[in-house]
Design a protein around this motif. Structure first.
Motif, PDB file in Angstrom:
ATOM      1  N   VAL A 252       0.911  -1.108  -0.110  1.00 13.56           N
ATOM      2  CA  VAL A 252       0.051  -0.058  -0.058  1.00 13.56           C
ATOM      3  C   VAL A 252       0.848   1.437  -0.079  1.00 13.56           C
ATOM      4  N   GLU A 253       0.397   2.289  -0.106  1.00 13.89           N
ATOM      5  CA  GLU A 253       1.027   3.575  -0.316  1.00 13.89           C
ATOM      6  C   GLU A 253       0.295   4.411   0.852  1.00 13.89           C
ATOM      7  N   LEU A 254       1.039   5.048   1.857  1.00 19.47           N
ATOM      8  CA  LEU A 254       0.559   5.827   3.067  1.00 19.47           C
ATOM      9  C   LEU A 254       1.109   6.952   3.070  1.00 19.47           C
ATOM     10  N   ASP A 255       0.508   7.900   3.895  1.00 18.47           N
ATOM     11  CA  ASP A 255       0.917   9.323   3.966  1.00 18.47           C
ATOM     12  C   ASP A 255       1.469   9.228   5.551  1.00 18.47           C
ATOM     13  N   VAL A 256       2.932   9.850   5.559  1.00 19.59           N
ATOM     14  CA  VAL A 256       3.423  10.045   6.908  1.00 19.59           C
ATOM     15  C   VAL A 256       3.048  11.103   7.558  1.00 19.59           C
ATOM     16  N   LYS A 257       2.545  10.850   9.003  1.00 19.16           N
ATOM     17  CA  LYS A 257       1.825  12.200   9.681  1.00 19.16           C
ATOM     18  C   LYS A 257       2.797  12.379  10.904  1.00 19.16           C
ATOM     19  N   GLN A 258       2.614  13.819  11.278  1.00 13.77           N
ATOM     20  CA  GLN A 258       3.461  14.554  12.316  1.00 13.77           C
ATOM     21  C   GLN A 258       2.550  14.027  13.463  1.00 13.77           C
ATOM     22  N   TRP A 259       3.276  13.593  14.622  1.00 18.00           N
ATOM     23  CA  TRP A 259       2.462  13.334  16.038  1.00 18.00           C
ATOM     24  C   TRP A 259       3.527  13.748  16.753  1.00 18.00           C
ATOM     25  N   GLY A 260       3.496  14.988  17.495  1.00 17.47           N
ATOM     26  CA  GLY A 260       4.252  15.663  18.185  1.00 17.47           C
ATOM     27  C   GLY A 260       5.512  15.698  17.693  1.00 17.47           C
TER      28      GLY A 260
END
Length: 84
Positions: A4-12
């Motif tokens: 799959v292709e996913l987005d990297v998200k900011q967590w803190g």
């Protein structure tokens, strides 16, 4: 193979990726399971940790106060307001 292709998200201050259920099933991951993450030739490798954690008895058996800078009570008398 599941891909799959996913987005990297900011967590803190960290970055995170949510793994889809199909990826988790294929890799035998479960919620709250520990994983080992490493980078090899620019690729991120996530592996489930399958070793069982040590029991308290096993941890105490290998504990070395000299090596681990353990603290030993200097007295067997109660200190402060403790009730024995």
């Amino acid at each position: 193979m599941v891909e799959v292709e996913l987005d990297v998200k900011q967590w803190g201050n960290n970055l995170g990726v949510r793994l889809p259920a199909a990826i988790a099933r294929e890799s035998h991951l479960t919620a709250h399971q520990r994983v080992r993450i490493r980078v090899l030739d620019g690729e991120i490798i996530i592996k489930p940790i399958t070793e069982t954690p040590l029991s308290l008895e096993q941890r105490l058996a290998i504990f070395n106060p000299d090596f681990h800078s353990g603290e030993v009570m200097a007295t067997s008398q109660p200190l402060g307001a403790e009730t024995w």
